[in-house]
Design a protein around this motif. Sequence first.
Motif, PDB file in Angstrom:
ATOM      1  N   LEU A 138      16.341 -25.335  23.274  1.00 35.39           N
ATOM      2  CA  LEU A 138      16.016 -26.218  21.743  1.00 35.39           C
ATOM      3  C   LEU A 138      16.905 -25.556  20.685  1.00 35.39           C
ATOM      4  O   LEU A 138      17.573 -26.420  19.866  1.00 35.39           O
ATOM      5  CB  LEU A 138      14.637 -26.404  21.606  1.00 35.39           C
ATOM      6  CG  LEU A 138      13.876 -27.261  22.373  1.00 35.39           C
ATOM      7  CD1 LEU A 138      12.470 -27.272  21.982  1.00 35.39           C
ATOM      8  CD2 LEU A 138      14.459 -28.704  22.288  1.00 35.39           C
ATOM      9  N   PHE A 162      17.709 -31.719  24.264  1.00 36.46           N
ATOM     10  CA  PHE A 162      16.328 -31.771  23.713  1.00 36.46           C
ATOM     11  C   PHE A 162      15.527 -32.085  24.919  1.00 36.46           C
ATOM     12  O   PHE A 162      14.300 -31.594  25.259  1.00 36.46           O
ATOM     13  CB  PHE A 162      16.265 -33.209  22.784  1.00 36.46           C
ATOM     14  CG  PHE A 162      17.028 -32.639  21.397  1.00 36.46           C
ATOM     15  CD1 PHE A 162      16.312 -31.781  20.504  1.00 36.46           C
ATOM     16  CD2 PHE A 162      18.033 -33.355  21.041  1.00 36.46           C
ATOM     17  CE1 PHE A 162      16.951 -31.335  19.437  1.00 36.46           C
ATOM     18  CE2 PHE A 162      18.665 -33.080  19.958  1.00 36.46           C
ATOM     19  CZ  PHE A 162      18.072 -32.197  18.900  1.00 36.46           C
ATOM     20  N   ALA A 190      12.575 -29.538  26.197  1.00 33.44           N
ATOM     21  CA  ALA A 190      11.100 -30.158  26.172  1.00 33.44           C
ATOM     22  C   ALA A 190      10.458 -30.109  27.627  1.00 33.44           C
ATOM     23  O   ALA A 190       9.212 -29.661  27.739  1.00 33.44           O
ATOM     24  CB  ALA A 190      11.091 -31.501  25.502  1.00 33.44           C
ATOM     25  N   SER A 238       9.675 -26.545  28.166  1.00 29.16           N
ATOM     26  CA  SER A 238       8.185 -25.896  27.440  1.00 29.16           C
ATOM     27  C   SER A 238       7.094 -26.521  28.161  1.00 29.16           C
ATOM     28  O   SER A 238       6.176 -26.093  28.044  1.00 29.16           O
ATOM     29  CB  SER A 238       8.451 -26.533  26.048  1.00 29.16           C
ATOM     30  OG  SER A 238       9.921 -25.827  25.603  1.00 29.16           O
TER      31      SER A 238
END
Length: 95
Positions: free
Chosen positions: A28, A42, A46, A49
Amino acid sequence: MTETTQIRLLKAAMILGVTLLICGHIVLAVTFASDDIGHRGFILGAAMSAIGVVLSLPTKIYLTILLMDYTERTDKRFTRSADAQSRARDTEFKD
């Protein structure tokens, strides 16, 4: 599966989860720094994560429960569950 094998697998999952969280943050940060990656960066950051959170949180809870059970078994003054508290009361009356 033995308890030690379960603990090793959970520790490995927790380490993998934290590693994915760190790598997702790095992806990111690189995505914010450059416009070459675009929206795919992105999404990738994401996803990494999210998978890292899923892998790391339940294992920490399970390891905490194992630690509490170990403390309950070894420390005679510590009683967490209702069964353990009733056993502690029974041993007090016997003494």
